[in-house]
Design a protein around this motif. Structure first.
Motif, PDB file in Angstrom:
ATOM      1  N   LYS A  55       0.824  -1.207   0.000  1.00  0.00           N
ATOM      2  CA  LYS A  55       0.000   0.000   0.000  1.00  0.00           C
ATOM      3  C   LYS A  55       0.861   1.261   0.000  1.00  0.00           C
ATOM      4  CE  LYS A  55      -3.115   2.471   3.041  1.00  0.00           C
ATOM      5  NZ  LYS A  55      -3.693   2.457   4.367  1.00  0.00           N
ATOM      6  N   ARG A  56       1.882   1.292   0.832  1.00  0.00           N
ATOM      7  CA  ARG A  56       2.754   2.463   0.927  1.00  0.00           C
ATOM      8  C   ARG A  56       3.428   2.760  -0.408  1.00  0.00           C
ATOM      9  NH1 ARG A  56       8.034   3.131   1.701  1.00  0.00           N
ATOM     10  NH2 ARG A  56       8.356   0.932   2.090  1.00  0.00           N
ATOM     11  N   LEU A  57       3.940   1.728  -1.072  1.00  0.00           N
ATOM     12  CA  LEU A  57       4.607   1.923  -2.360  1.00  0.00           C
ATOM     13  C   LEU A  57       3.616   2.315  -3.456  1.00  0.00           C
ATOM     14  CD1 LEU A  57       7.186  -0.982  -2.272  1.00  0.00           C
ATOM     15  CD2 LEU A  57       7.624   1.457  -2.027  1.00  0.00           C
ATOM     16  N   ARG A  58       2.415   1.751  -3.405  1.00  0.00           N
ATOM     17  CA  ARG A  58       1.393   2.137  -4.393  1.00  0.00           C
ATOM     18  C   ARG A  58       1.029   3.605  -4.248  1.00  0.00           C
ATOM     19  NH1 ARG A  58      -3.142  -2.206  -3.526  1.00  0.00           N
ATOM     20  NH2 ARG A  58      -2.039  -2.422  -1.584  1.00  0.00           N
ATOM     21  N   LEU A  59       0.887   4.064  -2.997  1.00  0.00           N
ATOM     22  CA  LEU A  59       0.566   5.472  -2.774  1.00  0.00           C
ATOM     23  C   LEU A  59       1.692   6.377  -3.274  1.00  0.00           C
ATOM     24  CD1 LEU A  59      -1.168   5.449   0.717  1.00  0.00           C
ATOM     25  CD2 LEU A  59      -2.207   5.800  -1.527  1.00  0.00           C
ATOM     26  N   GLN A  60       2.926   5.990  -3.038  1.00  0.00           N
ATOM     27  CA  GLN A  60       4.056   6.780  -3.537  1.00  0.00           C
ATOM     28  C   GLN A  60       4.043   6.834  -5.063  1.00  0.00           C
ATOM     29  OE1 GLN A  60       7.542   4.977  -1.834  1.00  0.00           O
ATOM     30  NE2 GLN A  60       7.316   6.047   0.109  1.00  0.00           N
ATOM     31  N   LEU A  61       3.735   5.720  -5.686  1.00  0.00           N
ATOM     32  CA  LEU A  61       3.669   5.654  -7.147  1.00  0.00           C
ATOM     33  C   LEU A  61       2.526   6.528  -7.676  1.00  0.00           C
ATOM     34  CD1 LEU A  61       4.922   4.290  -9.637  1.00  0.00           C
ATOM     35  CD2 LEU A  61       3.306   2.432  -9.327  1.00  0.00           C
ATOM     36  N   GLU A 111      -0.521  13.687  -6.970  1.00  0.00           N
ATOM     37  CA  GLU A 111      -1.437  13.670  -5.827  1.00  0.00           C
ATOM     38  C   GLU A 111      -0.644  13.771  -4.533  1.00  0.00           C
ATOM     39  OE1 GLU A 111      -4.648  13.813  -5.988  1.00  0.00           O
ATOM     40  OE2 GLU A 111      -4.877  13.478  -8.130  1.00  0.00           O
ATOM     41  N   HIS A 112      -1.364  13.855  -3.418  1.00  0.00           N
ATOM     42  CA  HIS A 112      -0.719  13.985  -2.109  1.00  0.00           C
ATOM     43  C   HIS A 112      -1.413  13.108  -1.077  1.00  0.00           C
ATOM     44  CE1 HIS A 112       1.559  17.318  -3.752  1.00  0.00           C
ATOM     45  NE2 HIS A 112       0.415  17.792  -4.238  1.00  0.00           N
ATOM     46  N   PHE A 113      -1.661  11.850  -1.413  1.00  0.00           N
ATOM     47  CA  PHE A 113      -2.292  10.929  -0.483  1.00  0.00           C
ATOM     48  C   PHE A 113      -1.287  10.499   0.579  1.00  0.00           C
ATOM     49  CE2 PHE A 113      -4.819  10.136  -4.379  1.00  0.00           C
ATOM     50  CZ  PHE A 113      -6.085  10.423  -3.876  1.00  0.00           C
ATOM     51  N   ASP A 151      -4.172   8.457   5.635  1.00  0.00           N
ATOM     52  CA  ASP A 151      -5.472   8.929   5.136  1.00  0.00           C
ATOM     53  C   ASP A 151      -6.187   7.927   4.228  1.00  0.00           C
ATOM     54  OD1 ASP A 151      -5.086  11.279   6.491  1.00  0.00           O
ATOM     55  OD2 ASP A 151      -4.228  12.317   4.753  1.00  0.00           O
ATOM     56  N   VAL A 152      -5.480   6.894   3.780  1.00  0.00           N
ATOM     57  CA  VAL A 152      -6.072   5.916   2.852  1.00  0.00           C
ATOM     58  C   VAL A 152      -6.339   4.619   3.614  1.00  0.00           C
ATOM     59  CG1 VAL A 152      -5.728   4.594   0.729  1.00  0.00           C
ATOM     60  CG2 VAL A 152      -4.897   6.948   0.881  1.00  0.00           C
ATOM     61  N   LYS A 153      -7.637   4.297   3.738  1.00  0.00           N
ATOM     62  CA  LYS A 153      -8.023   3.074   4.452  1.00  0.00           C
ATOM     63  C   LYS A 153      -7.755   1.837   3.605  1.00  0.00           C
ATOM     64  CE  LYS A 153     -12.248   4.418   5.134  1.00  0.00           C
ATOM     65  NZ  LYS A 153     -13.665   4.473   5.513  1.00  0.00           N
ATOM     66  N   GLU A 154      -8.097   1.922   2.310  1.00  0.00           N
ATOM     67  CA  GLU A 154      -8.020   0.747   1.439  1.00  0.00           C
ATOM     68  C   GLU A 154      -7.871   1.177  -0.013  1.00  0.00           C
ATOM     69  OE1 GLU A 154     -10.668  -3.295   0.659  1.00  0.00           O
ATOM     70  OE2 GLU A 154     -11.595  -1.583   1.632  1.00  0.00           O
ATOM     71  N   ILE A 155      -7.182   0.355  -0.778  1.00  0.00           N
ATOM     72  CA  ILE A 155      -7.086   0.554  -2.223  1.00  0.00           C
ATOM     73  C   ILE A 155      -7.783  -0.629  -2.878  1.00  0.00           C
ATOM     74  CG2 ILE A 155      -5.571   0.780  -4.231  1.00  0.00           C
ATOM     75  CD1 ILE A 155      -3.453   1.933  -2.345  1.00  0.00           C
ATOM     76  N   ASP A 212     -10.143   4.391  -0.872  1.00  0.00           N
ATOM     77  CA  ASP A 212     -11.072   4.755   0.184  1.00  0.00           C
ATOM     78  C   ASP A 212     -10.281   5.531   1.225  1.00  0.00           C
ATOM     79  OD1 ASP A 212     -13.193   3.454  -1.027  1.00  0.00           O
ATOM     80  OD2 ASP A 212     -12.813   1.577   0.036  1.00  0.00           O
ATOM     81  N   THR A 213     -10.660   6.794   1.401  1.00  0.00           N
ATOM     82  CA  THR A 213      -9.904   7.663   2.312  1.00  0.00           C
ATOM     83  C   THR A 213     -10.702   7.961   3.573  1.00  0.00           C
ATOM     84  OG1 THR A 213     -10.749   9.630   1.172  1.00  0.00           O
ATOM     85  CG2 THR A 213      -8.631   8.764   0.448  1.00  0.00           C
TER      86      THR A 213
END
Length: 76
Positions: free
Chosen positions: A26-32, A39-41, A45-49, A73-74
């Motif tokens: 999840k962390r790497l997906r958000l960075q990508l 974006e700035h997720f 703040d992100v419960k689920e992808i 889902d934030t």
């Protein structure tokens, strides 16, 4: 310009690599996502992808097809 077999294979490999990148932690997906789309997720703040269907109809005559659809889902 006609595409060669080698070019097609390279494009398929790149497509597969991008798909694999979006299946990382999840962390790497958000960075990508943040890096590719500006974006700035934040991880907190992100419960689920969630991954969705890559094909859907917009109306009777229009269809959108993508390689990958994600929903984040934030926390509200």
């Amino acid at each position: 310009m006609k595409e060669t077999d080698s070019s097609k294979k390279e494009r398929l490999k790149l497509d597969q690599m991008m798909s694999d990148l979006f299946r990382l932690s999840k962390r790497l997906r958000l960075q990508l996502i943040n890096g590719l789309f500006g974006e700035h997720f934040a991880d907190a703040d992100v419960k689920e992808i969630q991954y969705g269907n890559a094909k859907f109809d917009v109306d009777v005559y229009s269809r959108v097809i993508g390689d990958l659809f994600m929903r984040l889902d934030t926390v509200q």
